[in-house]
Design a protein around this motif. Sequence first.
Motif, PDB file in Angstrom:
ATOM      1  N   VAL A 215       0.842  -1.203   0.000  1.00 47.05           N
ATOM      2  CA  VAL A 215       0.000   0.000   0.000  1.00 47.05           C
ATOM      3  C   VAL A 215       0.879   1.255   0.000  1.00 47.05           C
ATOM      4  O   VAL A 215       0.605   2.225  -0.719  1.00 47.05           O
ATOM      5  CB  VAL A 215      -0.950   0.007   1.221  1.00 47.05           C
ATOM      6  CG1 VAL A 215      -1.710   1.338   1.304  1.00 47.05           C
ATOM      7  CG2 VAL A 215      -1.934  -1.153   1.138  1.00 47.05           C
ATOM      8  N   MET A 218       2.085   2.023  -3.404  1.00 44.22           N
ATOM      9  CA  MET A 218       1.024   2.641  -4.212  1.00 44.22           C
ATOM     10  C   MET A 218       0.951   4.144  -3.932  1.00 44.22           C
ATOM     11  O   MET A 218       0.838   4.963  -4.850  1.00 44.22           O
ATOM     12  CB  MET A 218      -0.326   1.980  -3.907  1.00 44.22           C
ATOM     13  CG  MET A 218      -0.394   0.487  -4.201  1.00 44.22           C
ATOM     14  SD  MET A 218      -0.454   0.079  -5.955  1.00 44.22           S
ATOM     15  CE  MET A 218      -2.222   0.205  -6.254  1.00 44.22           C
ATOM     16  N   TRP A 219       1.041   4.512  -2.656  1.00 43.61           N
ATOM     17  CA  TRP A 219       0.999   5.928  -2.283  1.00 43.61           C
ATOM     18  C   TRP A 219       2.235   6.666  -2.778  1.00 43.61           C
ATOM     19  O   TRP A 219       2.143   7.812  -3.244  1.00 43.61           O
ATOM     20  CB  TRP A 219       0.882   6.080  -0.764  1.00 43.61           C
ATOM     21  CG  TRP A 219      -0.532   6.043  -0.273  1.00 43.61           C
ATOM     22  CD1 TRP A 219      -1.130   5.052   0.444  1.00 43.61           C
ATOM     23  CD2 TRP A 219      -1.535   7.045  -0.471  1.00 43.61           C
ATOM     24  NE1 TRP A 219      -2.450   5.368   0.706  1.00 43.61           N
ATOM     25  CE2 TRP A 219      -2.716   6.592   0.157  1.00 43.61           C
ATOM     26  CE3 TRP A 219      -1.556   8.284  -1.118  1.00 43.61           C
ATOM     27  CZ2 TRP A 219      -3.902   7.338   0.159  1.00 43.61           C
ATOM     28  CZ3 TRP A 219      -2.734   9.028  -1.122  1.00 43.61           C
ATOM     29  CH2 TRP A 219      -3.891   8.550  -0.486  1.00 43.61           C
ATOM     30  N   VAL A 241      -4.185  -5.257  -0.858  1.00 42.08           N
ATOM     31  CA  VAL A 241      -3.510  -3.990  -1.168  1.00 42.08           C
ATOM     32  C   VAL A 241      -4.464  -3.054  -1.907  1.00 42.08           C
ATOM     33  O   VAL A 241      -4.625  -1.882  -1.543  1.00 42.08           O
ATOM     34  CB  VAL A 241      -2.231  -4.220  -2.006  1.00 42.08           C
ATOM     35  CG1 VAL A 241      -1.705  -2.889  -2.564  1.00 42.08           C
ATOM     36  CG2 VAL A 241      -1.148  -4.883  -1.169  1.00 42.08           C
ATOM     37  N   THR A 244      -7.340  -1.920   0.486  1.00 37.13           N
ATOM     38  CA  THR A 244      -6.883  -0.973   1.510  1.00 37.13           C
ATOM     39  C   THR A 244      -6.553   0.381   0.894  1.00 37.13           C
ATOM     40  O   THR A 244      -6.926   1.440   1.418  1.00 37.13           O
ATOM     41  CB  THR A 244      -5.635  -1.529   2.236  1.00 37.13           C
ATOM     42  OG1 THR A 244      -5.944  -2.816   2.770  1.00 37.13           O
ATOM     43  CG2 THR A 244      -5.201  -0.605   3.361  1.00 37.13           C
ATOM     44  N   TYR A 245      -5.855   0.339  -0.242  1.00 35.35           N
ATOM     45  CA  TYR A 245      -5.492   1.580  -0.934  1.00 35.35           C
ATOM     46  C   TYR A 245      -6.746   2.315  -1.403  1.00 35.35           C
ATOM     47  O   TYR A 245      -6.835   3.544  -1.310  1.00 35.35           O
ATOM     48  CB  TYR A 245      -4.581   1.241  -2.114  1.00 35.35           C
ATOM     49  CG  TYR A 245      -4.044   2.438  -2.873  1.00 35.35           C
ATOM     50  CD1 TYR A 245      -3.240   3.388  -2.252  1.00 35.35           C
ATOM     51  CD2 TYR A 245      -4.318   2.598  -4.235  1.00 35.35           C
ATOM     52  CE1 TYR A 245      -2.726   4.477  -2.953  1.00 35.35           C
ATOM     53  CE2 TYR A 245      -3.809   3.672  -4.946  1.00 35.35           C
ATOM     54  CZ  TYR A 245      -3.021   4.610  -4.305  1.00 35.35           C
ATOM     55  OH  TYR A 245      -2.518   5.684  -5.005  1.00 35.35           O
ATOM     56  N   GLU A 248      -8.253   4.125   1.536  1.00 30.06           N
ATOM     57  CA  GLU A 248      -7.448   5.286   1.915  1.00 30.06           C
ATOM     58  C   GLU A 248      -7.566   6.419   0.895  1.00 30.06           C
ATOM     59  O   GLU A 248      -7.589   7.597   1.262  1.00 30.06           O
ATOM     60  CB  GLU A 248      -5.984   4.864   2.097  1.00 30.06           C
ATOM     61  CG  GLU A 248      -5.779   3.940   3.297  1.00 30.06           C
ATOM     62  CD  GLU A 248      -4.326   3.546   3.500  1.00 30.06           C
ATOM     63  OE1 GLU A 248      -3.455   4.022   2.719  1.00 30.06           O
ATOM     64  OE2 GLU A 248      -4.049   2.760   4.420  1.00 30.06           O
ATOM     65  N   ARG A 249      -7.646   6.071  -0.381  1.00 26.26           N
ATOM     66  CA  ARG A 249      -7.800   7.105  -1.417  1.00 26.26           C
ATOM     67  C   ARG A 249      -9.162   7.790  -1.301  1.00 26.26           C
ATOM     68  O   ARG A 249      -9.273   9.009  -1.458  1.00 26.26           O
ATOM     69  CB  ARG A 249      -7.644   6.484  -2.811  1.00 26.26           C
ATOM     70  CG  ARG A 249      -6.258   5.981  -3.132  1.00 26.26           C
ATOM     71  CD  ARG A 249      -5.272   7.078  -3.449  1.00 26.26           C
ATOM     72  NE  ARG A 249      -5.473   7.675  -4.759  1.00 26.26           N
ATOM     73  CZ  ARG A 249      -4.590   8.470  -5.364  1.00 26.26           C
ATOM     74  NH1 ARG A 249      -3.442   8.749  -4.767  1.00 26.26           N
ATOM     75  NH2 ARG A 249      -4.846   8.992  -6.550  1.00 26.26           N
ATOM     76  N   TYR A 256      -9.154   6.815  -7.608  1.00 25.56           N
ATOM     77  CA  TYR A 256      -8.402   5.568  -7.839  1.00 25.56           C
ATOM     78  C   TYR A 256      -9.340   4.586  -8.521  1.00 25.56           C
ATOM     79  O   TYR A 256     -10.392   4.248  -7.982  1.00 25.56           O
ATOM     80  CB  TYR A 256      -7.880   4.999  -6.521  1.00 25.56           C
ATOM     81  CG  TYR A 256      -7.355   3.568  -6.601  1.00 25.56           C
ATOM     82  CD1 TYR A 256      -6.400   3.199  -7.545  1.00 25.56           C
ATOM     83  CD2 TYR A 256      -7.815   2.587  -5.719  1.00 25.56           C
ATOM     84  CE1 TYR A 256      -5.925   1.896  -7.613  1.00 25.56           C
ATOM     85  CE2 TYR A 256      -7.342   1.285  -5.773  1.00 25.56           C
ATOM     86  CZ  TYR A 256      -6.393   0.940  -6.722  1.00 25.56           C
ATOM     87  OH  TYR A 256      -5.930  -0.350  -6.793  1.00 25.56           O
ATOM     88  N   SER A 258      -9.829   0.915  -9.747  1.00 29.43           N
ATOM     89  CA  SER A 258      -9.279  -0.416  -9.498  1.00 29.43           C
ATOM     90  C   SER A 258      -9.906  -1.444 -10.435  1.00 29.43           C
ATOM     91  O   SER A 258     -11.128  -1.579 -10.491  1.00 29.43           O
ATOM     92  CB  SER A 258      -9.543  -0.815  -8.044  1.00 29.43           C
ATOM     93  OG  SER A 258      -9.153  -2.150  -7.817  1.00 29.43           O
TER      94      SER A 258
END
Length: 336
Positions: A215, A218-219, A241, A244-245, A248-249, A256, A258
């Motif tokens: 993660v 990714m950030w 991942v 979770t990302y 958070e985004r 984001y 996905s």
Amino acid sequence: MIREVKFESQDRRIKGIIEALNANGIKDIEEANAICEAAGLDPYKTCEETQPICFENAKWAYVVGCAIAIKKGCKNAADAAEAIGIGLQAFCIPGSVADDRKVGIGHGNLAAMLLREETKCFAFLAGHESFAAAEGAIKIAAKADKVRKEPLRCILNGLGKDAAQIISRINGFTYVQTQFDYYTGELKVVREIAYSDGPRAKVKCYGADDVREGVAIMWKEGVDVSITGNSTNPTRFQHPVAGTYKKERVLAGKPYFSVASGGGTGRTLHPDNMAAGPASYGMTDTMGRMHSDAQFAGSSSVPAHVEMMGFLGIGNNPMVGCTVACAVDVATALNK
């Protein structure tokens, strides 16, 4: 480019293919091939170069898709990618998982996203660094920036530092060794090794020790579009991942997109899939549906598994690169 039009499950696909071609003023696949040839393009060969073990139906799907894009006069590469998606979709077997999920259209839209300036960084999010992700990245590195004002950053983010370095060395990528501080949550770059000095060196290849480091990677790169692999460590790494990302985004108010590369049959003997029960698509597919904005079908790498889903015999990861490459070729040809 005189080739006999013959491919896997042709009898089950041909009706939809002809309908899509006719809707765009093209009689049949032979005429589609002639249209590509007249434009100086060979999508059949481009597909074959991207993933040498791909099936015949994948090669002809790109011929059909590119012919549709040419017929539509797509001088913009992103528009060409969307048109190619129409051709890919036409090859889906009616009633299949791929047909239901409109995977062909999805691939066209994903490639279009990578060719538009809004997307800054694209990640192949893998269970471990794989050759299939590399196949997709190679084509993106070679083609995408020819039509973009700002270069697209492309990374591989997978589990295991040794695997990342090996894939980097074999393919000429830049290996980025990182170290994650579990106390502070900081990610440090230990070293970067470029294994070539050409366009492939622009592809950065990371190997994480676990989900938290994945993660953080990714950030660090500011990934705004990614596609997950589903063959290795899907429940251990890439889906956690991505999920979770994603969370958070969203909390940070940042976009984001996905993409979950596959599933559909699950991984037959994988403990997670067996535990999920016979009515489930499998845990890999289920987890993908939890975080993804688009869900594809079949393996990120294995042509036969994607074909089993009623789609094409080419891995989802190489397919991303091939669609980008073909779209750029169409736009370049029409802008001459």
